[in-house]
Write a protein that holds these residues in place. Structure first.
Motif, PDB file in Angstrom:
ATOM      1  N   TRP B 131       9.496  84.362  52.903  1.00 55.33           N
ATOM      2  CA  TRP B 131       8.917  85.658  52.562  1.00 55.33           C
ATOM      3  C   TRP B 131       8.538  86.445  53.812  1.00 55.33           C
ATOM      4  CZ3 TRP B 131       3.509  87.292  52.539  1.00 55.33           C
ATOM      5  CH2 TRP B 131       3.345  88.550  51.963  1.00 55.33           C
ATOM      6  N   PRO B 135      14.084  91.172  55.034  1.00 52.72           N
ATOM      7  CA  PRO B 135      15.253  90.999  54.157  1.00 52.72           C
ATOM      8  C   PRO B 135      16.590  91.188  54.871  1.00 52.72           C
ATOM      9  CG  PRO B 135      13.576  92.290  53.059  1.00 52.72           C
ATOM     10  CD  PRO B 135      13.098  92.098  54.458  1.00 52.72           C
ATOM     11  N   TYR B 184      17.745  86.404  47.007  1.00 51.90           N
ATOM     12  CA  TYR B 184      16.593  87.269  46.751  1.00 51.90           C
ATOM     13  C   TYR B 184      15.408  86.441  46.248  1.00 51.90           C
ATOM     14  CZ  TYR B 184      13.812  91.190  45.162  1.00 51.90           C
ATOM     15  OH  TYR B 184      12.784  92.088  44.992  1.00 51.90           O
ATOM     16  N   ASN B 187      13.870  84.514  48.978  1.00 58.52           N
ATOM     17  CA  ASN B 187      13.078  85.382  49.848  1.00 58.52           C
ATOM     18  C   ASN B 187      11.744  85.787  49.199  1.00 58.52           C
ATOM     19  OD1 ASN B 187      13.257  88.782  50.916  1.00 58.52           O
ATOM     20  ND2 ASN B 187      12.584  87.090  52.148  1.00 58.52           N
ATOM     21  N   GLN B 188      11.759  85.985  47.877  1.00 56.14           N
ATOM     22  CA  GLN B 188      10.600  86.586  47.225  1.00 56.14           C
ATOM     23  C   GLN B 188       9.673  85.594  46.507  1.00 56.14           C
ATOM     24  OE1 GLN B 188       9.657  90.033  47.135  1.00 56.14           O
ATOM     25  NE2 GLN B 188      11.088  90.078  48.840  1.00 56.14           N
ATOM     26  N   THR B 241       7.340  92.328  41.109  1.00 54.02           N
ATOM     27  CA  THR B 241       8.675  91.751  41.309  1.00 54.02           C
ATOM     28  C   THR B 241       9.745  92.538  40.549  1.00 54.02           C
ATOM     29  OG1 THR B 241       8.246  90.145  39.568  1.00 54.02           O
ATOM     30  CG2 THR B 241       7.928  89.389  41.825  1.00 54.02           C
ATOM     31  N   ASN B 244      10.347  95.616  42.633  1.00 57.61           N
ATOM     32  CA  ASN B 244      11.067  95.219  43.857  1.00 57.61           C
ATOM     33  C   ASN B 244      12.521  94.855  43.561  1.00 57.61           C
ATOM     34  OD1 ASN B 244       8.867  95.629  45.434  1.00 57.61           O
ATOM     35  ND2 ASN B 244       8.276  93.480  45.567  1.00 57.61           N
ATOM     36  N   SER B 245      12.739  94.151  42.457  1.00 57.61           N
ATOM     37  CA  SER B 245      14.113  93.735  42.121  1.00 57.61           C
ATOM     38  C   SER B 245      14.987  94.937  41.786  1.00 57.61           C
ATOM     39  CB  SER B 245      14.121  92.790  40.913  1.00 57.61           C
ATOM     40  OG  SER B 245      13.445  91.626  41.235  1.00 57.61           O
TER      41      SER B 245
END
Lengths: 395, 355
Positions: B131, B135, B184, B187-188, B241, B244-245
């Motif tokens: 995190w 990115p 993703y 990362n998240q 989320t 963000n997604s």
């Protein structure tokens, strides 16, 4: 003074800026623009950021000048002598259709046909002279298990990737792509090249992940798994350097296959902002980076040539024995010169709308190569797009 | 006894609200103090927002400096386009997968990190690394890992003898799309884990102790105590989320560039193409405004789904301050799968168990 550039060895650019500052007792702020350089630069220019000197590909010379962000170099002292010291093809490449030099050269390059000689020896092949022969050789290399994927090239949707690779092959096959008044000429050679790309993908002559590979597929060819690559000429230095390649010493350049054996040649430039902070100070900066400094040295062009293999339009630099010797280590200079003599400039890049068509074309061609739609449908889409973007920018 | 207690709690709450309301009516000074900050926020967020709305109602060409008012034409032209519909579908799929998997994985990671074991501190730090990475770096890194010619993943699988030839992971459109989703999540998910872990650590241990004494197993305690306790933070995580997604761009930009072809072209990439490659800022703004609609709808749906009682309290004019729910409230709002009669002593909240 403010200077922006894209992400190619920024530490070297920084060092060059320092050299300039010392030599001219000047103050320059260098800004690295990472990522999609031209799109970001255009956003900065639109927003009114003050930029005195900027990198640009030739397809932005007219576009940025017409938008009022950059200026031509007409009237600046010593310009005629500078023009005379360069190869005419590059001067033409950097000039606006109406005349006037759009910038000074950062570097010049062309797409080269490079082969892995280890594979050629193993398969007892001579480099092909036509694209049909190239396809047959690739099939044989695959069949004989010399290479699972004999061909590779940069096919990503990026300004220096699929478009440049396609244009090089179009020109090598005699396709004009765009004719007088920049009207589309999507003729048989144009279609044939597209169909060949589809065949290459369908028959798995090229790795299926070619569209998403990093680094313009240069690291992939350096693994030694592939036989042929259409690639920027200076990348051959990477292939023939032991620290960066598994095929050092075995990557050799040949003349492009095809009916005309031509390729695509380009000249990247330094453009001057429309409102420089001080015309003469910025002109000094431009001459230092894009030509000869006040001490009579080509500091930047020579360094790029010696350390990174970048070409330059300046005859004096190219003919320099040190540069010739350095280039000869990693490329066949005779072939390279011969290839340059037949290379074609992409004149349509001087149309204001071209970058937009080019971006659209890459996306559509990727889908086509992957098997979507027919060739005629693709050509139809590309033609419609050309008409649409042309209408947006009436002359 | 229980009713008397609850009545007392209600009376106290009403009194507290009345005091708060009286203070709100009188005290404007804090608002004056906040005004400069609010003004800055408006200038930074509000002005570009208004400007982009205006932009989306025009057809503009920045290079030729033409501005033509077209009303809702940009929206109407975009909506029926096949590429728009496809991008919408891909975005919805991407958001659904990454939110669901990221939530489950994040909660699982938090539960593990909340346990006592040697090296827990180190593991908590390590888990946050994905995190903490930008990115763009993540995209380039995984692009190399998945590369078919020299990728580390193929190297590992070949060395372990699990495959006999390299796999071109990003060669197929569907596979590429799912792999971007996987990266993703990688990362998240630590963000989810971090937020959940913080809430787990503020959970009174005696809740679990009491349930353990009453013979409740791990699963039962998770669904009846832990999950209801996490409800407010899960709402926050879901909203964050999801947004963000839906807005995810960096990974697509670095790993696939919307390709191969249009196979990974999501909304944000489409908006970027229009705005920055075609310089059609108006159409780009319209596309990205359409993107905000599902974000808002989902945020609203989540809050309705998670806090129906709070919503109804608001409607009844009882304030609606979001407080950590009491045990009784938690018990009343427990998920349907755990709605069996609990132990008799749970039905009457004890003072010692209330926060």
């Amino acid at each position: 003074m403010h200077f922006i550039g894209w992400q190619y060895n920024p530490q070297i650019v920084s060092e060059n800026v320092d050299t300039f500052k010392k030599l001219y007792d000047e103050n320059v702020e260098y800004e690295l623009v990472p990522g999609e350089y031209h799109a970001i630069a255009e956003t900065k220019l639109m927003a009114g950021q003050h930029i005195d000197m900027m990198y640009s590909e030739e397809d932005r010379i007219v576009r940025w000048k017409k938008a009022g962000w950059t200026r031509t170099l007409d009237g600046l002292p010593g310009l005629d002598a500078i023009k005379a010291s360069m190869y005419p093809v590059n001067v033409k490449d950097m000039s606006l259709p109406t005349g006037g030099l759009g910038g000074l050269p950062y570097y010049t390059g062309f797409n080269s046909f490079v082969a892995n000689e280890k594979h050629l020896d193993a398969a007892k092949l001579q480099p092909p002279s036509t694209w049909e022969e190239f396809l047959d050789q690739c099939r044989k290399l695959k069949r004989d298990k010399v290479a699972e994927f004999p061909y590779i090239s940069a096919w990503g949707r990026q300004w220096a990737s699929l478009s440049w690779s396609l244009f090089a092959i179009w020109y090598s096959e005699g396709a004009k792509v765009f004719g007088a008044n920049f009207d589309p000429v999507f003729d048989e050679p144009f279609k044939k090249v597209l169909e060949m790309h589809r065949t290459i993908y369908r028959e798995r002559i090229i790795p299926p992940d070619v569209f998403t590979q990093q680094g313009e597929s240069v690291p992939n060819f350096a693994t030694g798994q592939h036989t042929y690559m259409v690639v920027h000429d200076y990348d051959q230095k990477v292939f023939n350097t032991p620290a960066t390649s598994h095929i050092a010493g075995a990557a050799r350049n040949f003349i492009m296959p095809g009916k005309t054996r031509s390729t695509f040649v380009w000249t990247a430039v330094y453009q001057m902002g429309a409102k420089p902070v001080d015309e003469m100070r910025v002109w000094n900066l431009m001459q230092f980076f894009g030509g000869k400094a006040k001490d009579g040295q080509y500091h930047v062009a020579r360094r790029w040539a010696l350390e990174f293999g970048l070409g330059t339009p300046y005859k004096e630099v190219i003919e320099d024995p040190d540069v010739q010797k350095s280039f000869s280590v990693w490329k066949d200079m005779k072939i390279a010169t011969q290839q340059l003599e037949t290379a074609t400039t992409r004149d349509v890049a001087k149309a204001m709308w071209f970058p937009e068509w080019d971006w659209f074309m890459m996306g559509e061609v990727q889908d086509y190569i992957r098997g979507q739609g027919s060739t005629d449908e693709l050509v139809d889409k590309l033609q419609k797009k050309a008409a649409e973007v042309k209408a947006l920018y009436p002359e | 006894m229980a009713n008397t207690l609850l009545d007392k709690v209600s009376t106290d709450a009403a009194l507290e609200m009345a005091v708060l309301q009286r203070h709100e009516r009188r005290d404007w000074f804090p608002f004056f103090l906040s005004l400069p900050a609010l003004l800055v926020v408006f200038l930074i967020i509000g002005v570009p927002l208004v400007y982009s709305v205006v932009l989306s109602l025009h057809r503009i060409n920045i290079l030729t400096k033409q501005w033509i008012f077209v009303g809702l034409d940009n929206y109407l032209q975009i909506l029926p386009q096949a590429e728009f519909i496809s991008a919408l579908e891909r975005t919805a799929y991407f958001a659904a997968i990454t939110v669901a998997v990221g939530l489950v994985l994040g909660v699982a990671m938090a539960l593990v990190l909340n346990m006592n074991f040697p090296g827990r501190g180190l593991l908590r730090g390590v888990v946050l690394i994905p995190w903490a990475m930008a990115p763009v770096t993540v995209g380039v890194l995984w692009g190399w890992i998945f590369d078919g010619s020299y990728g580390a993943l193929n190297g590992l699988l070949l060395d372990l003898g699990l495959i006999d030839r390299p796999i071109h992971w990003l060669g197929d459109g569907t596979a590429a799309f799912n792999l971007v989703a996987l990266v993703y999540v990688w990362n998240q998910a630590p963000l989810t884990a971090l937020l959940v872990l913080a809430n787990l650590q503020s959970m009174p241990e005696n809740l679990h102790k009491a349930a353990r004494i009453d013979g409740a197993g791990g699963l039962r305690r998770f669904f009846s105590i832990t999950l209801p306790w996490l409800r407010p933070v899960l709402l926050l995580i879901l909203i964050l989320t999801t947004i963000n997604s839906i807005m995810a761009f960096d990974l697509f930009w670095t790993m696939t560039r919307g390709g191969p072809g249009s196979a990974t072209t999501v909304f944000s990439w489409l908006g970027y193409s229009y705005a920055f490659q075609f310089l059609r800022f108006a159409e780009g703004a319209a596309i990205l405004y359409v993107l905000t609609v599902p974000c808002l709808l989902l945020a609203w749906a989540y809050s309705r789904w998670f806090f129906p009682s709070v919503e109804s309290q608001r409607a009844a004019g009882s304030g609606g301050l979001l407080k950590q729910p009491s045990l009784r409230q938690l018990w009343d709002r427990r998920p349907y799968w755990s709605r069996k009669p609990g132990p008799a002593r749970w039905r009457t909240p004890r003072r010692s168990l209330q926060r």
